[in-house]
Design an enzyme around this catalytic site. Structure first.
Site, PDB file in Angstrom:
ATOM      1  N   GLU A  15       0.870  -1.184   0.000  1.00  0.00           N
ATOM      2  CA  GLU A  15       0.000   0.000   0.000  1.00  0.00           C
ATOM      3  C   GLU A  15       0.903   1.229   0.000  1.00  0.00           C
ATOM      4  OE1 GLU A  15      -3.340   1.020  -0.054  1.00  0.00           O
ATOM      5  OE2 GLU A  15      -2.385   2.979   0.140  1.00  0.00           O
ATOM      6  N   THR A  55      -9.583   4.024   0.505  1.00  0.00           N
ATOM      7  CA  THR A  55     -10.546   5.127   0.411  1.00  0.00           C
ATOM      8  C   THR A  55     -11.593   5.047   1.510  1.00  0.00           C
ATOM      9  OG1 THR A  55     -10.237   5.209  -1.977  1.00  0.00           O
ATOM     10  CG2 THR A  55     -12.208   6.265  -1.109  1.00  0.00           C
ATOM     11  N   CYS A  56     -12.196   3.896   1.687  1.00  0.00           N
ATOM     12  CA  CYS A  56     -13.321   3.778   2.625  1.00  0.00           C
ATOM     13  C   CYS A  56     -12.925   4.198   4.032  1.00  0.00           C
ATOM     14  CB  CYS A  56     -13.849   2.338   2.620  1.00  0.00           C
ATOM     15  SG  CYS A  56     -15.065   2.048   3.908  1.00  0.00           S
ATOM     16  N   CYS A  91     -15.925   6.485   3.236  1.00  0.00           N
ATOM     17  CA  CYS A  91     -17.135   6.111   3.996  1.00  0.00           C
ATOM     18  C   CYS A  91     -17.050   6.413   5.497  1.00  0.00           C
ATOM     19  CB  CYS A  91     -17.426   4.623   3.854  1.00  0.00           C
ATOM     20  SG  CYS A  91     -17.059   3.929   2.251  1.00  0.00           S
ATOM     21  N   TYR A 106     -23.176  11.260  -5.226  1.00  0.00           N
ATOM     22  CA  TYR A 106     -23.072  10.841  -3.820  1.00  0.00           C
ATOM     23  C   TYR A 106     -22.302  11.861  -2.980  1.00  0.00           C
ATOM     24  CZ  TYR A 106     -24.272   5.841  -4.598  1.00  0.00           C
ATOM     25  OH  TYR A 106     -24.887   4.660  -4.872  1.00  0.00           O
ATOM     26  N   GLU A 131     -23.608  14.392  -0.024  1.00  0.00           N
ATOM     27  CA  GLU A 131     -23.190  14.106   1.359  1.00  0.00           C
ATOM     28  C   GLU A 131     -22.444  15.291   1.968  1.00  0.00           C
ATOM     29  OE1 GLU A 131     -22.983   9.253   1.054  1.00  0.00           O
ATOM     30  OE2 GLU A 131     -21.106  10.338   0.959  1.00  0.00           O
ATOM     31  N   HIS A 166     -44.787  -0.934  15.397  1.00  0.00           N
ATOM     32  CA  HIS A 166     -45.451   0.345  15.607  1.00  0.00           C
ATOM     33  C   HIS A 166     -44.961   0.993  16.893  1.00  0.00           C
ATOM     34  CE1 HIS A 166     -48.613   3.232  14.973  1.00  0.00           C
ATOM     35  NE2 HIS A 166     -48.976   3.088  16.223  1.00  0.00           N
TER      36      HIS A 166
HETATM   37  P1  NDP Z   1     -20.808  10.450  -8.850  1.00  0.00           P
HETATM   38  O1  NDP Z   1     -20.518   9.749 -10.109  1.00  0.00           O
HETATM   39  O2  NDP Z   1     -21.805   9.906  -7.892  1.00  0.00           O
HETATM   40  O3  NDP Z   1     -21.202  11.956  -9.141  1.00  0.00           O
HETATM   41  C1  NDP Z   1     -20.396  12.795  -9.922  1.00  0.00           C
HETATM   42  C2  NDP Z   1     -21.172  14.058 -10.153  1.00  0.00           C
HETATM   43  O4  NDP Z   1     -20.331  15.014 -10.768  1.00  0.00           O
HETATM   44  C3  NDP Z   1     -22.370  13.852 -11.063  1.00  0.00           C
HETATM   45  O5  NDP Z   1     -23.419  14.632 -10.552  1.00  0.00           O
HETATM   46  C4  NDP Z   1     -21.862  14.369 -12.402  1.00  0.00           C
HETATM   47  O6  NDP Z   1     -22.894  14.896 -13.197  1.00  0.00           O
HETATM   48  C5  NDP Z   1     -20.962  15.489 -11.940  1.00  0.00           C
HETATM   49  N1  NDP Z   1     -19.903  15.806 -12.894  1.00  0.00           N
HETATM   50  C6  NDP Z   1     -19.049  14.957 -13.503  1.00  0.00           C
HETATM   51  N2  NDP Z   1     -18.193  15.622 -14.297  1.00  0.00           N
HETATM   52  C7  NDP Z   1     -18.517  16.923 -14.191  1.00  0.00           C
HETATM   53  C8  NDP Z   1     -18.009  18.109 -14.780  1.00  0.00           C
HETATM   54  N3  NDP Z   1     -16.984  18.079 -15.615  1.00  0.00           N
HETATM   55  N4  NDP Z   1     -18.599  19.276 -14.459  1.00  0.00           N
HETATM   56  C9  NDP Z   1     -19.645  19.309 -13.600  1.00  0.00           C
HETATM   57  N5  NDP Z   1     -20.166  18.235 -13.022  1.00  0.00           N
HETATM   58  C10 NDP Z   1     -19.605  17.047 -13.304  1.00  0.00           C
HETATM   59  O7  NDP Z   1     -19.364  10.613  -8.177  1.00  0.00           O
HETATM   60  P2  NDP Z   1     -18.922  10.947  -6.723  1.00  0.00           P
HETATM   61  O8  NDP Z   1     -17.592  11.568  -6.891  1.00  0.00           O
HETATM   62  O9  NDP Z   1     -19.956  11.645  -5.952  1.00  0.00           O
HETATM   63  O10 NDP Z   1     -18.748   9.494  -6.113  1.00  0.00           O
HETATM   64  C11 NDP Z   1     -18.000   8.513  -6.815  1.00  0.00           C
HETATM   65  C12 NDP Z   1     -18.528   7.146  -6.539  1.00  0.00           C
HETATM   66  O11 NDP Z   1     -18.107   6.746  -5.242  1.00  0.00           O
HETATM   67  C13 NDP Z   1     -20.048   7.046  -6.491  1.00  0.00           C
HETATM   68  O12 NDP Z   1     -20.614   6.880  -7.745  1.00  0.00           O
HETATM   69  C14 NDP Z   1     -20.242   5.854  -5.603  1.00  0.00           C
HETATM   70  O13 NDP Z   1     -20.121   4.703  -6.391  1.00  0.00           O
HETATM   71  C15 NDP Z   1     -19.087   5.958  -4.633  1.00  0.00           C
HETATM   72  N6  NDP Z   1     -19.515   6.599  -3.367  1.00  0.00           N
HETATM   73  C16 NDP Z   1     -20.382   5.942  -2.566  1.00  0.00           C
HETATM   74  C17 NDP Z   1     -20.819   6.495  -1.387  1.00  0.00           C
HETATM   75  C18 NDP Z   1     -21.796   5.769  -0.542  1.00  0.00           C
HETATM   76  O14 NDP Z   1     -21.929   4.559  -0.715  1.00  0.00           O
HETATM   77  N7  NDP Z   1     -22.510   6.436   0.335  1.00  0.00           N
HETATM   78  C19 NDP Z   1     -20.341   7.798  -0.938  1.00  0.00           C
HETATM   79  C20 NDP Z   1     -19.435   8.418  -1.863  1.00  0.00           C
HETATM   80  C21 NDP Z   1     -19.041   7.844  -3.026  1.00  0.00           C
HETATM   81  P3  NDP Z   1     -23.809  13.986 -14.148  1.00  0.00           P
HETATM   82  O15 NDP Z   1     -24.768  13.284 -13.256  1.00  0.00           O
HETATM   83  O16 NDP Z   1     -24.445  14.970 -15.046  1.00  0.00           O
HETATM   84  O17 NDP Z   1     -22.874  13.055 -14.850  1.00  0.00           O
END
Ligand code: NDP
Length: 455
Positions: free
Chosen positions: A35, A42-43, A48, A177, A181, A435
């Site tokens: 590592e 990451t988690c 997370c 996400y 958050e 309930h």
């Molecule tokens: P996501 O893919 O969930 O969201 C990325 C966001 O950024 C989307 O709304 C996307 O828009 C937008 N975006 C992408 N490129 C651009 C750009 N160039 N300009 C403006 N907006 C942009 O990614 P996250 O980074 O939030 O999270 C990554 C992944 O990590 C998640 O998909 C999930 O799998 C995991 N994760 C899980 C969590 C949990 O389980 N609670 C918590 C955090 C992350 P558009 O929708 O239009 O593409």
């Protein structure tokens, strides 16, 4: 003498890598894991776990206010960001220690440093070459910023966990996400938050009602939601930052956080040298056994960009180790994976959204309820919970369950088992509720609603 130094060399000590190394070592394999940063990945280190701790911290703000409706007089509440970050860092350090211990206790060799592949069986670490029969790539993903001028002025979630101070005003870019958050975290802790998303409703890919409902609720909590806003550039203006959008709109803030997605960590680790094929999105292309295009090289977790969630990486890793070293062939099942967004209020879902179910050709019945939780009758808080079931009209099978509201993830986790078992709506109806809870609404929705208008 064995022809290789190790049976298995794992690159990356995150959730997937650690699970694979532990299980393989437990099955008797000679395992090494490397590592480059901190064990836990990451988690545990920057995802997370610290995120959820910050979500808890942010929620106290509302809890203090809600207590007044129940007769409590709470004195002036003060919050210390450095205090929270220090407590969080202490816990993360403890967890990192546990991850290392799990590996050494299992008999795996724990290495620190960046490992790269020289060929399909040779890893180079700190200039030293070691060989392994099998290589597992579990290098995860990393946050990416939009390719716009001034992007270097923005932080990502990585830096958000270590800010020296809580910004007074923050602009969060993205609608996924992490954006949802962190907007909730910063808002709860007292910052002025603008959440700017280029789409028309947050959380693309989620059920339309969920997307709509979350957008309404977070605005009620004071987050300024700006939709249809694609960032074009970020500028420093005196002591503040400005985000300028494609349509000319601007937001001034003290900090800008890009939550605009994550990319698989496949660059610079010698995958080309080993002949490993990448998919179009830059992820390691793997089959259902997590095997890459090179027969002895496997990959699990976010680096494969399948379902980027910790428990999925763990399942993939465990299946890999059982298959190769435990004589128990296993594949990770990527269907019906329940998931949650720890926004405030939180979102959780399992199975198909209404839109996806229709797209897949199901004729669906929709059961939906929107209510104010009992707790808020006395707290006075205007917060509404949404619950929704998507049911296949032909078979009565519940295809999806969706919730926005307090403890959504805790509730959906249980429903995920029922949906995995193929539960029908009649089974939900026959289940006696607990309930008074919010969860009981999932078993008391009797009448199908007219389909929601397209969002
Ligand atoms: P996501 O893919 O969930 O969201 C990325 C966001 O950024 C989307 O709304 C996307 O828009 C937008 N975006 C992408 N490129 C651009 C750009 N160039 N300009 C403006 N907006 C942009 O990614 P996250 O980074 O939030 O999270 C990554 C992944 O990590 C998640 O998909 C999930 O799998 C995991 N994760 C899980 C969590 C949990 O389980 N609670 C918590 C955090 C992350 P558009 O929708 O239009 O593409």
């Amino acid at each position: 003498m064995a022809p290789f130094d190790h049976d298995l060399f794992v690159i990356g000590g995150g959730s997937g890598g650690v699970r694979a190394a532990r299980i393989a070592a437990g099955h008797g394999a000679r395992v090494a894991v490397a590592e480059q940063s901190r064990y836990g990945g990451t988690c545990v280190i920057r995802g997370c776990i610290p995120k959820k701790l910050l979500v808890y911290a942010a929620h106290f703000h509302e809890d203090f206010a809600d207590a007044a409706g129940y007769g409590w007089t709470v004195g002036e509440a003060r919050f210390s960001w450095p205090g929270l970050i220090a407590a969080k860092d202490k816990e993360i350090a403890r967890l990192e220690g546990i991850y290392r211990k799990l590996l050494t206790d299992a008999g795996a060799k724990v290495l620190d440093g960046r490992a790269t592949l020289a060929d399909a069986h040779t890893v180079v670490l700190d200039g030293k070459r070691v060989t392994a029969e099998t290589i597992l790539v579990a290098t995860g993903g990393r946050a990416v910023k939009p390719a716009i001028p001034g992007a270097e002025l923005a932080i990502t979630s990585d830096e958000a966990f270590h800010l020296a101070d809580l910004p007074r005003r923050i602009a969060v870019l993205g609608g996924g996400y992490i954006a949802c958050e962190f907007a909730g975290i910063f808002n709860g802790l007292g910052a002025e938050v603008t959440l700017a998303y280029r789409g028309e409703a947050l959380l693309r890919g989620f059920d339309g009602d969920v997307r709509q409902h979350l957008g309404e609720e977070i605005q009620r909590k004071g987050i300024k939601l700006v939709l249809g806003a694609a960032p074009a550039r970020i500028e420093k203006r005196g002591g503040e930052l400005a985000v300028i959008f494609g349509d000319g709109r601007e937001i001034a803030a003290d900090a800008v956080m890009a939550a605009t997605g994550r990319h698989p960590n496949t660059a610079g680790i010698g995958l080309e040298a080993a002949g490993v094929k990448l998919a179009k999105d830059g992820a390691v292309a793997v089959d259902e056994w997590s095997r890459s295009s090179v027969a002895n090289i496997y990959a699990v977790g976010d680096v494969t960009n399948r379902v980027n969630l910790t428990p999925v990486a763990i399942k993939e890793a465990h299946a890999f180790a059982d298959t190769l070293y435990g004589r128990r062939p296993a594949k990770a099942d990527h269907r019906n994976v329940a998931h949650a967004v720890f926004s405030q209020p939180s979102v959780s879902c399992v199975g198909l959204s209404e839109e996806d179910a229709r797209r897949e050709g199901f004729e669906v019945k929709i059961f939906r309820t929107r209510f104010r939780a009992l707790k808020h009758t006395l707290s006075g808080r205007q917060e509404f919970t949404l619950m929704k079931l998507v049911v296949d009209a032909a078979s009565d099978r519940v295809l999806g369950a969706h919730m926005v509201g307090a403890e959504a993830a805790e509730i959906i986790q249980g429903l995920a088992i029922a949906i995995r078992c193929g539960a029908r709506k009649a089974d939900f109806d026959a289940t006696v509720g607990i309930h008074p809870t919010a969860a009981e609404e999932f078993v008391t929705m009797r009448t199908a609603v007219a389909p929601a208008p397209a969002h």
